[in-house]
Design an enzyme around this catalytic site. Structure first.
Site, PDB file in Angstrom:
ATOM      1  N   ARG A 164       0.826  -1.212   0.000  1.00 45.98           N
ATOM      2  CA  ARG A 164       0.000   0.000   0.000  1.00 45.98           C
ATOM      3  C   ARG A 164       0.861   1.264   0.000  1.00 45.98           C
ATOM      4  O   ARG A 164       0.489   2.285   0.570  1.00 45.98           O
ATOM      5  CB  ARG A 164      -0.968   0.016   1.198  1.00 45.98           C
ATOM      6  CG  ARG A 164      -1.888  -1.177   1.275  1.00 45.98           C
ATOM      7  CD  ARG A 164      -2.833  -1.287   0.085  1.00 45.98           C
ATOM      8  NE  ARG A 164      -3.629  -2.497   0.180  1.00 45.98           N
ATOM      9  CZ  ARG A 164      -3.280  -3.671  -0.358  1.00 45.98           C
ATOM     10  NH1 ARG A 164      -2.147  -3.778  -1.040  1.00 45.98           N
ATOM     11  NH2 ARG A 164      -4.056  -4.733  -0.233  1.00 45.98           N
ATOM     12  N   SER A 238     -10.980  -0.405   3.691  1.00 38.28           N
ATOM     13  CA  SER A 238     -10.064  -0.771   4.782  1.00 38.28           C
ATOM     14  C   SER A 238      -9.371   0.468   5.326  1.00 38.28           C
ATOM     15  O   SER A 238      -8.654   1.158   4.597  1.00 38.28           O
ATOM     16  CB  SER A 238      -9.017  -1.768   4.275  1.00 38.28           C
ATOM     17  OG  SER A 238      -9.639  -2.944   3.817  1.00 38.28           O
ATOM     18  N   GLU A 334      -4.210   3.002   6.577  1.00 34.61           N
ATOM     19  CA  GLU A 334      -4.082   2.963   5.126  1.00 34.61           C
ATOM     20  C   GLU A 334      -4.637   4.239   4.517  1.00 34.61           C
ATOM     21  O   GLU A 334      -4.176   4.705   3.490  1.00 34.61           O
ATOM     22  CB  GLU A 334      -4.830   1.737   4.575  1.00 34.61           C
ATOM     23  CG  GLU A 334      -4.701   1.537   3.085  1.00 34.61           C
ATOM     24  CD  GLU A 334      -5.329   0.258   2.610  1.00 34.61           C
ATOM     25  OE1 GLU A 334      -5.830   0.228   1.480  1.00 34.61           O
ATOM     26  OE2 GLU A 334      -5.343  -0.735   3.362  1.00 34.61           O
TER      27      GLU A 334
END
Length: 338
Positions: A164, A238, A334
């Site tokens: 990520r 998420s 994230e």
């Protein structure tokens, strides 16, 4: 080109948070982008790049010129019997691009179906799901230097993709506007159905010899069953990354919590599902006024309508502290805080 003042960004962030841009412009081409970046009127004004807003948390108004890259287009650059190379504009909706690939039999992104956001944001985050990351199909990324207005092509290696992560979130953060990307996809794809949920869903679908369309459909069914639709409940998918911890730490964790799942990353590191940690810490379904943790997926923080970015940020910090206290594991967001 029309530069607007005091524009609400509620429609440009999937949390549905009410924040304003001091100035706002939607650029439709690379030429329009370079023109505004080089315009003396805006030279000294801070710039902020905003795509689909699917991975940001707006905690305040943005005192800057917000640039929304609306650059569209999908072009075949190269094609053989085995592969195809596509150039895609940053403003294309990611899921629409995935469906274009599925419709044309181009494999490689079907596991990334239904991920919200734009093509331009995808390489920045190195988006991934169900065993696939975008770094495996990206050839290069086209971007424009915010300061100089100069174009630059980044190779896959130069993007420095990580979990990520990319160079655009680290060393070159806030320095470039991604205007497009090229993808090398397979016309004879090897399917990735290793995840148990995917296998189970394919079986339920009766897909004995699955195609990329079957994989895509299975992924969409799974995502819809687990994740709330941002059009109905504000969220950014998420909220936290799955933490990667040393093997020795994971062994100690399992002594206290034998049921904790873990997935080897390499010989030294294990990935632990953040959703499992958050749920076991008691946060699943938690609600605090107009914000909370989703009832079906503890990894998703939600805005029921009327919540603020500051409230969601404060809740995320409570969750981080709770998980660290219970499991000794630090969760990292994230989502990008603005």
């Amino acid at each position: 080109m029309l530069v607007q003042s005091n524009v609400s960004l509620r429609h440009l962030n999937t949390f549905g948070l009410d924040a304003d841009a001091r100035y706002f412009i939607n650029v439709q081409s690379v030429d329009e982008l370079t023109a505004v970046l080089r315009d003396p009127e805006w030279k000294g004004t801070p710039k902020f790049i905003l795509g689909g807003g699917s991975n940001i948390l707006l905690t305040q108004d943005i005192d800057a010129l917000v640039i929304h890259p609306g650059i569209k287009g999908i072009t075949v650059l190269e094609e053989t019997e085995e592969t195809v190379v596509l150039a895609v504009g940053a403003g294309e909706v990611w899921h629409d691009f995935v469906m274009y690939c599925v419709d044309n039999g181009y494999g490689g992104v079907e596991n990334l179906s239904l991920i919200p956001g734009t093509v331009g944001a995808a390489p920045m985050q190195n988006i991934g799901a169900y065993g696939v990351e975008i770094k495996s199909v990206i050839e290069s990324v086209e971007a424009v230097d915010i300061e100089s207005g100069e174009k630059r092509i980044f190779s896959n290696a130069e993007c420095e993709f990580g979990y990520r992560e990319s160079v655009f979130k680290k060393a070159l953060k806030h320095q470039y506007v991604i205007t497009g990307a090229t993808f090398r996809l397979s016309k004879k794809p090897v399917l990735n159905a290793a995840y148990g949920d995917v296998q189970k869903t394919l079986q339920e679908m009766g897909a004995e010899n699955p195609t990329i369309r079957d994989i895509s459909e299975a992924i969409m069914q799974i995502r819809r069953s687990k994740l709330p639709d941002p059009a109905e409940i504000g969220n950014a998918g998420s909220f936290f990354k799955n933490p990667e911890i040393p093997v020795a730490q994971f062994a100690q964790l399992r002594e206290t919590f034998p049921e904790v799942p873990g997935y080897p990353v390499d010989a030294e590191t294990v990935k632990v599902p953040a959703g499992w940690l958050i749920e076991r810490a008691g946060w699943k379904g938690y609600r605090e006024g107009e914000i909370g943790v989703h009832a079906r997926q503890a990894l998703v923080l939600v805005n029921y309508g009327g919540g603020t970015g500051a409230q969601i940020k404060a809740l995320s910090e409570k969750i981080q502290a709770s998980v660290a206290d219970k499991f000794g594991v630090r969760l990292n967001a994230e989502v990008n805080f603005i």
